[in-house]
Structure formats: C-alpha cells, structure tokens
Enzyme design. Structure first.
Site, PDB file in Angstrom:
ATOM      1  N   HIS A  95      49.406  42.431  39.425  1.00 21.63           N
ATOM      2  CA  HIS A  95      48.745  41.391  40.216  1.00 21.63           C
ATOM      3  C   HIS A  95      49.762  40.356  40.695  1.00 21.63           C
ATOM      4  O   HIS A  95      50.415  40.548  41.694  1.00 21.63           O
ATOM      5  CB  HIS A  95      47.619  40.763  39.389  1.00 21.63           C
ATOM      6  CG  HIS A  95      46.703  39.910  40.187  1.00 21.63           C
ATOM      7  ND1 HIS A  95      45.740  40.425  41.011  1.00 21.63           N
ATOM      8  CD2 HIS A  95      46.597  38.570  40.310  1.00 21.63           C
ATOM      9  CE1 HIS A  95      45.083  39.443  41.618  1.00 21.63           C
ATOM     10  NE2 HIS A  95      45.597  38.298  41.199  1.00 21.63           N
ATOM     11  N   CYS A 123      37.938  41.555  43.524  1.00 20.87           N
ATOM     12  CA  CYS A 123      38.025  42.024  42.136  1.00 20.87           C
ATOM     13  C   CYS A 123      37.541  43.460  41.965  1.00 20.87           C
ATOM     14  O   CYS A 123      38.034  44.188  41.103  1.00 20.87           O
ATOM     15  CB  CYS A 123      37.200  41.128  41.213  1.00 20.87           C
ATOM     16  SG  CYS A 123      37.900  39.486  41.082  1.00 20.87           S
ATOM     17  N   HIS A 124      36.536  43.871  42.741  1.00 26.83           N
ATOM     18  CA  HIS A 124      35.943  45.192  42.505  1.00 26.83           C
ATOM     19  C   HIS A 124      36.451  46.254  43.477  1.00 26.83           C
ATOM     20  O   HIS A 124      36.131  47.427  43.307  1.00 26.83           O
ATOM     21  CB  HIS A 124      34.415  45.104  42.596  1.00 26.83           C
ATOM     22  CG  HIS A 124      33.823  44.187  41.566  1.00 26.83           C
ATOM     23  ND1 HIS A 124      33.641  44.572  40.257  1.00 26.83           N
ATOM     24  CD2 HIS A 124      33.412  42.899  41.636  1.00 26.83           C
ATOM     25  CE1 HIS A 124      33.117  43.552  39.577  1.00 26.83           C
ATOM     26  NE2 HIS A 124      32.981  42.525  40.390  1.00 26.83           N
ATOM     27  N   HIS A 152      47.534  35.662  33.882  1.00 30.04           N
ATOM     28  CA  HIS A 152      47.448  35.260  35.301  1.00 30.04           C
ATOM     29  C   HIS A 152      48.454  34.143  35.531  1.00 30.04           C
ATOM     30  O   HIS A 152      48.126  32.954  35.433  1.00 30.04           O
ATOM     31  CB  HIS A 152      46.020  34.799  35.635  1.00 30.04           C
ATOM     32  CG  HIS A 152      45.781  34.708  37.117  1.00 30.04           C
ATOM     33  ND1 HIS A 152      46.271  33.679  37.887  1.00 30.04           N
ATOM     34  CD2 HIS A 152      45.133  35.531  37.980  1.00 30.04           C
ATOM     35  CE1 HIS A 152      45.909  33.869  39.148  1.00 30.04           C
ATOM     36  NE2 HIS A 152      45.216  34.987  39.230  1.00 30.04           N
ATOM     37  N   MET A 195      33.381  37.322  35.289  1.00 30.17           N
ATOM     38  CA  MET A 195      32.545  37.437  36.483  1.00 30.17           C
ATOM     39  C   MET A 195      31.901  36.072  36.757  1.00 30.17           C
ATOM     40  O   MET A 195      31.232  35.503  35.886  1.00 30.17           O
ATOM     41  CB  MET A 195      31.468  38.500  36.206  1.00 30.17           C
ATOM     42  CG  MET A 195      30.318  38.497  37.168  1.00 30.17           C
ATOM     43  SD  MET A 195      30.666  39.452  38.650  1.00 30.17           S
ATOM     44  CE  MET A 195      29.139  39.169  39.530  1.00 30.17           C
ATOM     45  N   CYS A 242      33.300  39.616  46.578  1.00 35.92           N
ATOM     46  CA  CYS A 242      33.360  40.607  45.501  1.00 35.92           C
ATOM     47  C   CYS A 242      34.539  41.580  45.614  1.00 35.92           C
ATOM     48  O   CYS A 242      35.058  42.053  44.600  1.00 35.92           O
ATOM     49  CB  CYS A 242      32.072  41.426  45.440  1.00 35.92           C
ATOM     50  SG  CYS A 242      30.572  40.460  45.727  1.00 35.92           S
TER      51      CYS A 242
HETATM   52 FE1  DHE Z   1      44.716  34.690  44.464  1.00 35.16          FE
HETATM   53  C1  DHE Z   1      48.172  34.449  44.529  1.00 35.16           C
HETATM   54  C2  DHE Z   1      44.981  38.040  44.630  1.00 35.16           C
HETATM   55  C3  DHE Z   1      41.396  34.927  43.756  1.00 35.16           C
HETATM   56  C4  DHE Z   1      44.425  31.364  44.887  1.00 35.16           C
HETATM   57  N1  DHE Z   1      46.290  35.988  44.551  1.00 35.16           N
HETATM   58  C5  DHE Z   1      47.633  35.702  44.550  1.00 35.16           C
HETATM   59  C6  DHE Z   1      48.391  36.909  44.602  1.00 35.16           C
HETATM   60  C7  DHE Z   1      47.479  37.929  44.643  1.00 35.16           C
HETATM   61  C8  DHE Z   1      46.170  37.347  44.605  1.00 35.16           C
HETATM   62  C9  DHE Z   1      47.794  39.397  44.712  1.00 35.16           C
HETATM   63  C10 DHE Z   1      49.911  37.019  44.600  1.00 35.16           C
HETATM   64  C11 DHE Z   1      50.471  36.814  45.977  1.00 35.16           C
HETATM   65  C12 DHE Z   1      51.987  36.852  45.987  1.00 35.16           C
HETATM   66  O1  DHE Z   1      52.627  36.211  45.133  1.00 35.16           O
HETATM   67  O2  DHE Z   1      52.556  37.525  46.850  1.00 35.16           O
HETATM   68  N2  DHE Z   1      43.415  36.218  44.178  1.00 35.16           N
HETATM   69  C13 DHE Z   1      43.722  37.509  44.313  1.00 35.16           C
HETATM   70  C14 DHE Z   1      42.566  38.320  44.079  1.00 35.16           C
HETATM   71  O3  DHE Z   1      42.481  39.569  44.219  1.00 35.16           O
HETATM   72  C15 DHE Z   1      41.517  37.438  43.536  1.00 35.16           C
HETATM   73  C16 DHE Z   1      41.468  37.654  42.021  1.00 35.16           C
HETATM   74  C17 DHE Z   1      40.117  37.703  43.966  1.00 35.16           C
HETATM   75  C18 DHE Z   1      39.861  37.570  45.413  1.00 35.16           C
HETATM   76  O4  DHE Z   1      38.743  37.864  45.825  1.00 35.16           O
HETATM   77  O5  DHE Z   1      40.751  37.196  46.166  1.00 35.16           O
HETATM   78  C19 DHE Z   1      42.111  36.079  43.862  1.00 35.16           C
HETATM   79  N3  DHE Z   1      43.166  33.368  44.335  1.00 35.16           N
HETATM   80  C20 DHE Z   1      41.889  33.670  44.053  1.00 35.16           C
HETATM   81  C21 DHE Z   1      41.051  32.506  44.077  1.00 35.16           C
HETATM   82  O6  DHE Z   1      39.800  32.472  43.853  1.00 35.16           O
HETATM   83  C22 DHE Z   1      41.912  31.335  44.394  1.00 35.16           C
HETATM   84  C23 DHE Z   1      41.958  30.368  43.212  1.00 35.16           C
HETATM   85  C24 DHE Z   1      41.430  30.576  45.610  1.00 35.16           C
HETATM   86  C25 DHE Z   1      41.161  31.464  46.770  1.00 35.16           C
HETATM   87  O7  DHE Z   1      42.010  31.544  47.597  1.00 35.16           O
HETATM   88  O8  DHE Z   1      40.117  32.066  46.868  1.00 35.16           O
HETATM   89  C26 DHE Z   1      43.261  32.036  44.575  1.00 35.16           C
HETATM   90  N4  DHE Z   1      46.057  33.191  44.658  1.00 35.16           N
HETATM   91  C27 DHE Z   1      45.709  31.883  44.859  1.00 35.16           C
HETATM   92  C28 DHE Z   1      46.930  31.106  44.995  1.00 35.16           C
HETATM   93  C29 DHE Z   1      48.011  31.983  44.867  1.00 35.16           C
HETATM   94  C30 DHE Z   1      47.426  33.287  44.676  1.00 35.16           C
HETATM   95  C31 DHE Z   1      46.978  29.595  45.180  1.00 35.16           C
HETATM   96  C32 DHE Z   1      49.506  31.657  44.943  1.00 35.16           C
HETATM   97  C33 DHE Z   1      50.016  31.134  43.648  1.00 35.16           C
HETATM   98  C34 DHE Z   1      51.484  30.777  43.740  1.00 35.16           C
HETATM   99  O9  DHE Z   1      51.841  29.685  43.269  1.00 35.16           O
HETATM  100  O10 DHE Z   1      52.280  31.582  44.245  1.00 35.16           O
END
Ligand code: DHE
Length: 694
Positions: A484, A203-204, A526, A241, A200
C-alpha cells in the site's frame, strides 16, 4: 414501544407454548454441516422457520451459527454454544441486562441488542450499535420464537465450518449463492454504481475481488442477504469498515440499495487507451510561455499544497504567512500531490485519474496542463535522478491507477502521455492470475533513474528504469500481498512499504534491487510515508502507526551501524486507540506526531498524540485538535519548526467544513488556524516533498 411490542408478542407465544404438549415442541439437533438442510418440524417449533428467520435477518453475515448455511461471520459473537454461554453468564453474574432466563436473554439480544454487549466478537471487543435493533420488527412472532428456540438448544450442535479464506472479516469462500438475486431499478443501480466507486472501490476493488477490505462477489454476498449486508454498511465493523449510515453518508434505504447492488455481478468498467487519454489532454500554457524564473517574492519552496477533498480543489498556502495564495480546480477527491525534482511543478492526482500540473513559479500559481489517465487513481511521482546516466530533472511523470490496473508515463512538463504498462499478472506466492492488481504507492529513487512501483494485489514491487521509458526495463521483486503506502529510510537506500492486510512491512534495497526483509507488525500498518528518527537505544529507525491496533512500531534501519536491530521491530509503543492513518516527524524535531483518524470514537478521531524521541516508551501527550471532524495527516514547514494538522470536516456543515491547525513544534502550542477550508486532508510542503523529508 418496539421492545414492549416484541415482548407482548413473545408472551403470547410463550402462553401458547405452555398450552401445547411436549410432543409438539422439538429441540433442534443442528445439522452436521453448515450446508445440510434442516428437516421441517411440525408444530410450533420448526427448524425450517428458524433458518428462514436467520436468512431474513441476515444473521449469517455476522455470526457463526451451526447448521445455518453460510453462517460463519465473525463480526458478532460466535453463537455455536450460546445456550450454555448465556446460562453461565446468568449464573455467574457476568451479565448486566434484565433477562432472567436463557430465552429472555436471547429475545432481549434480538429486540434490544445494546442492553448487554457481549465481550467477544471474533477475537475483538464487541461494539455497541453494531447489531441492528430493527431486526425483531422484520420477523414474525413464530420466526422469532423459532430462532430463539434454535439458538437456545445449540450446545448440542456441530460447529459451523470456519471461513475458508483464513478468516477475513465477514467473508466466506466457496459458498454457492443463496436465495433470489435482488432487483434494483435503473436509477438505484446507477446510484449504487457511482457510490460504490466513490466510497467502496478503494478498499474492496473495482471488480470487488477484495484487498484492504474483503471480496464482495455475489457468491460471498448473497448468503449474507440484504439485511445482513445493509447492517454492516450502516453500522461499520471493528475491522475498519466505516459506519456509512451512522456517519450520515447513507440513509437506511441507500444502505439497502447498496446491499442489493453487492449481490449482483459487478459491472465491468471500461478500459482506457492512449488515444482516449490524449483526447482529455490539455495544455493551458505552453512550456515556452511559462515564467523563466519565479514571478513571486514569496518563498514558493515553503508553499503547502493542501487537498480540499470534497471541493475537488487544492489550496496553495504560504508556509511563512499562512495565507491562502490561491485555490486551483483539480480532479475529483484529490488524493495526493507530488513535486517535480526542482519543486517548481506540483502534480495533483484525483481519484478520477485526472492529473493537474500546477506551475508554482507563477505570481498566482495555476494549472498549466491536465490529462485523465485512469478512472480510479491514487498515486503520482516524477523523475528525480540527475547524474552520470543523465539529467531527468522535471522530465517525466508517472501515474499509478487502481482502474484500469496500469501505470502511465508522460512528459513531465506538458503531461502528454506516451506509454501505458498494464499490471495485470500473477500473484507472487500462488502464481494465480489477478485481473485487477492495482498500483499503490510510487517513489522516485534519488540515486538511480528508477521508480519503485508497488503492485498491491500481486505483492510485487516493480523497479522501473525510465532511462528509455518507451522501452522500460522492469525488475519484479517478490515482496508481500497488499502493498500500500510507504517511504524511504533516512539514507533513501531502503524503501519501507506496508503490506497492509498482511500485517507486514516489506523492506526493499533500492541500491541492490532486492527484497531485504519482511517485518511482522501489528494489524494493518499504515505509515503514509512513515517517520525516520534516531532511537536513543537502537539508532536509526523508521516508524509506522496502524489502522487495526493502537500501536506505533519502530523498525531498525541501520544494518551497518546497528546490525542487531536492523529490520526488527525494536519498539511497540501503545497509542490510546486504533484507526491511525499517518505519522510524521522531521530531523530537527524532538517529537513524533500521530493521528487516529478512523477511530470510531469521535473524540479519539480528532485527537493527535506526540511521542518524545528521547523517551519513546510511551506517548508523551495527546489532545483534541478541534471539537468536530477528524484530525488527519501532518506536514512540517520548510524550516522544520511548525507542524500542520488537518481537521477533516463535513462539506455540508458551514462552520465545520474543516481547517488546518498549526502548532509550534518546539512548544506544542497552537500558533494559528486556517479556517473554513472544505475538507482538507493531505498537505504537501514543496521543499519537504522534493527531498523526501519525513
Ligand atoms: Fe490514501 C496516500 C490509497 C483512503 C489520504 N493512499 C495513499 C497512497 C495510496 C492510497 C496507494 C500512497 C500514494 C503514494 O505514496 O504514491 N487511500 C488509498 C486507498 O486505497 C484508500 C484506503 C481507500 C480509498 O477509497 O481511497 C485511501 N486516503 C484515503 C482517505 O480516506 C484519505 C484519508 C482521504 C481521502 O483522500 O479520501 C486518504 N492517502 C491520503 C493521503 C496520502 C495517501 C493524504 C499521502 C500521504 C503522504 O504523506 O504521502
């Protein structure tokens, strides 16, 4: 059976009602304000009882109900005038259930909510399964009857106060806590604390101040009560959510424990000092003992570093042969990988703030150093600049943290941390102190010794010059809240970053160090790092997909050559559904690839679509990548001829844990599958990541 039971009870209630005199029943005059207390009415109908029923059922979490304290939720239909709305529905035939009267309709809506799905839930289409069917069982006959009578008579009621926060889903500000603070056993508390962090906090927020999701502080959660919160946690919402209960991640009991936890003040997580970080720091292979040239005959620049999310590992896969070269233990739920400027090192950051450094020149790549820099992290980047101001190739790394809210600079080859910079500061627009401004994406400039560091909650883009990293200079650019993810435009001068909950993309001119533009987009952009391509009509554009709407936009990025399109949404291409996380293309490709990973429809969640760059008005083709899981994230091979898509499965289901599907980019035909990977998500090709090709 349950429905039958409710109707028998109702029938008994109605017979009783018929035997009573008119004087004993009372039509509710809803109190003028949402907080005004209703007067108890003697006899069968009592507003007090109705209010008790709404509280017990947690109805205020999802509905606007005039006169009910805190009932300003927008997840379900607005019940302000439900009596007359239902009457019209019954009269005009806009209803498909089995009720014949307003009372029957309301009873049915409570006891069998999916019998008829109302059309409008806070401006969105209502979802089947969102209203808990168990609600009727938790109410006594009298409470149920009182609630129905109250609702039926609402046309005369005053409108409930709208949420004061501008209408974020399910959130009301300024409420005073209602009712008892629920108790949790030590065991339940420990479970809820850990689960909140894992599922959680992203996001929160760790302090529950809200960001991508609404704030969850007790003043906001207590009015919703345990049933209301549990229903949302179990069923999810249309606003993004996840349906944790329906997906099988949480049981009904666990959603209730979590609902109780959310009504208690959030425990304050610990800080992390440089000395503590250094205690966790390990160098497994000193720099001088590492290979001086690649030991492998494979093309290591075509390696893919693949996150195996729930295995706490990354797989290193050969982009030429599709063989898994090795798997390396890394941090918990790895989030992303970035490469050093030469590509030789991979930096893998886990959600738990553990950074692993992998040397790709080794015959079998392995971890050469690790360190923990936060308790909750998402981003890592390296120094990429080489020029008149110095050679910073493979010199420094930087990790961005969600908690504690800071970024940390360290030696790029040993990971020894040397500088922590706190991001706690003031929101760019209202200049209010924020205790938890989290570090979102970080990008390295190719032309200056600078990192672009995005501070989510304060809406500031910090340009950090690392020439003298112990005494860094930081330029703070006011952009937009909820920054983000994002990436460079094709020239790598402009940084395009999604301010996701603000429904905007901020454009930062990295050459001049200023905000160039703010571009309005559909709901919750996104982009990942986005997709750069040449539009046949508008020239160079950068695209993002969206979580909240089925749409891809193209934003003009060429102010010199195409000034009329620059920083404008020049295309809005419809997708079959919302919930998209990533989009990707390659300069050599004729396609733009997009996923819909978080769409509540499981078929759409595992579907990918492509758009033809030559005919970008509409989607060219969509197809399912597998018969299970969710399709997520794309990456090209070094040559730009193959596209790799992850099928994100379930680690506990053998045969369906996940795989990577590899497509021929020219023909869109499937080439091969790398099976039985444990929950693969992000994939990072060494060459493309070094040169920011997307
Ligand atoms: Fe991510 C990138 C934050 C959920 C997979 N994710 C990012 C970035 C941030 C971020 C700030 C950018 C990083 C950068 O470029 O320096 N992500 C978050 C969250 O806060 C969020 C919404 C909720 C959480 O609890 O983390 C979240 N993200 C996810 C997922 O559920 C994903 C699909 C799988 C997982 O890891 O849990 C996921 N995020 C990714 C991926 C990238 C990413 C694969 C990089 C994408 C790219 O091509 O650069």
């Amino acid at each position: 059976m349950k429905i039958l039971k409710v109707f028998i009870l109702l029938l008994a209630g109605l017979l009783l009602l018929g035997a009573c005199t008119a004087a004993q029943t009372t039509t509710p005059a809803a109190p003028a304000t949402a907080t005004e207390k209703a007067t108890p009415v003697p006899g069968l109908y009592s507003q007090e009882l109705a209010l008790e029923a709404f509280k017990k059922g947690g109805c205020s979490a999802c509905h606007i109900i005039p006169g009910v304290p805190g009932a300003a939720g927008v997840l379900g239909p607005d019940l302000s005038q439900i009596g007359s709305v239902v009457k019209e529905r019954l009269d005009t035939g806009g209803y498909s259930g089995s009720a014949k009267t307003v009372e029957d309709y309301l009873h049915e809506a409570i006891a069998n909510p999916d019998a008829f799905i109302a059309p409008d839930c806070g401006g969105k289409t209502c979802q089947k399964g969102l209203m808990p069917a168990s609600l009727a069982d938790s109410l006594t006959t009298q409470e149920l009857e009182a609630a129905v009578t109250y609702l039926k008579s609402l046309p005369e009621g005053a409108a409930a106060a709208p949420p004061e926060n501008g209408g974020k889903e399910g959130e009301e500000k300024g409420q005073t806590p209602q009712g008892e603070t629920p108790g949790l056993s030590d065991e339940e508390f420990a479970w809820a604390k850990q689960t909140y962090f894992e599922r959680c906090a992203g996001c929160h927020g760790t302090l529950r101040k809200g960001a991508t999701g609404p704030a969850l502080t007790p003043d906001l959660t207590q009015p919703k009560g345990t049933p209301g919160l549990a229903a949302i946690i179990f069923n999810g919402t249309t606003g993004g959510m996840p349906d944790w209960g329906k997906q099988g991640f949480l049981t009904q009991e666990q959603t209730e424990s979590m609902a109780k936890f959310l009504q208690i003040d959030p425990p304050t997580p610990p800080e992390l000092s440089l000395a503590q970080m250094k205690k966790s720091w390990k160098v497994f292979i000193p720099v001088e003992q590492r290979p001086s040239k690649p030991e492998t005959t494979r093309d290591w620049e075509n390696y893919f570093i693949v996150t195996l999310r729930d295995a706490g590992q990354v797989a290193i896969i050969d982009g030429d042969t599709h063989e898994v070269v090795t798997s390396v233990d890394s941090g918990y739920a790895v989030h992303i990988t970035r490469m050093s400027a030469t590509g030789r090192y991979a930096y893998v950051i886990g959600r738990d703030g553990k950074l692993a450094l992998i040397d790709l020149w080794m015959e079998k790549p392995d971890k050469v150093a690790e360190v923990q820099l936060c308790y909750d992290a998402r981003s890592v980047e390296v120094s990429k600049y080489k020029g008149d101001l110095g050679d910073f190739t493979d010199k420094y790394a930087v990790v961005g943290c969600y908690w504690p809210p800071h970024f940390v600079m360290m030696d790029g080859q040993t990971l020894e941390p040397f500088k922590i910079v706190s991001t706690r500061s003031y929101t760019y627009d209202t200049e209010e102190y924020h205790p938890e401004p989290r570090v979102a994406s970080i990008l390295a400039s190719h032309f200056k010794p600078e990192w672009i560091i995005n501070i989510k909650e304060t809406g500031l883009v910090w340009i950090v010059n690392y020439t003298d990293p112990v005494n860094p200079t930081i330029k703070m650019i006011e952009a937009e809240r909820f920054l983000h993810d994002g990436g460079w435009d094709s020239t790598k001068r402009y940084f395009m970053v999604a301010a996701n909950q603000s429904n905007r993309v901020a454009v930062i001119d990295a050459e001049e160090g200023k905000l160039e533009a703010l571009v309005d987009t559909p709901a919750i952009p996104h982009p990942g790092r986005g997709a750069n391509w040449i539009d046949p009509e508008f020239g160079p554009v950068w695209s993002t997909s969206h979580l909240g709407e089925g749409a891809i936009v193209a934003i003009g990025t060429d102010p010199a050559g195409h000034p009329e399109s620059a920083w404008k949404v020049v295309r809005d291409i419809p997708l079959p559904g919302a919930g998209s996380l990533f989009i990707k293309t390659h300069p050599k490709s004729k396609w733009i690839w997009v996923d819909m990973t978080l769409n509540p429809d499981p078929v759409l969640a595992r579907t990918v679509c492509v758009i033809d760059k030559e005919k970008p008005d509409e989607v060219y083709k969509c197809w399912e990548t597998a018969d299970y899981g969710r399709a997520v994230h794309f990456e090209y091979n070094k040559q730009g001829t193959e596209v790799w898509v992850s099928v994100w499965g379930d680690a506990s289901k053998p045969g369906q844990t996940g795989e990577i599907v590899i497509y021929d980019d020219a023909t869109l035909q499937e080439k091969s599958r790398i099976k039985d990977l444990v929950t693969p998500t992000g994939k990072f090709n060494v060459y493309n990541t070094v040169f920011d090709i997307y």
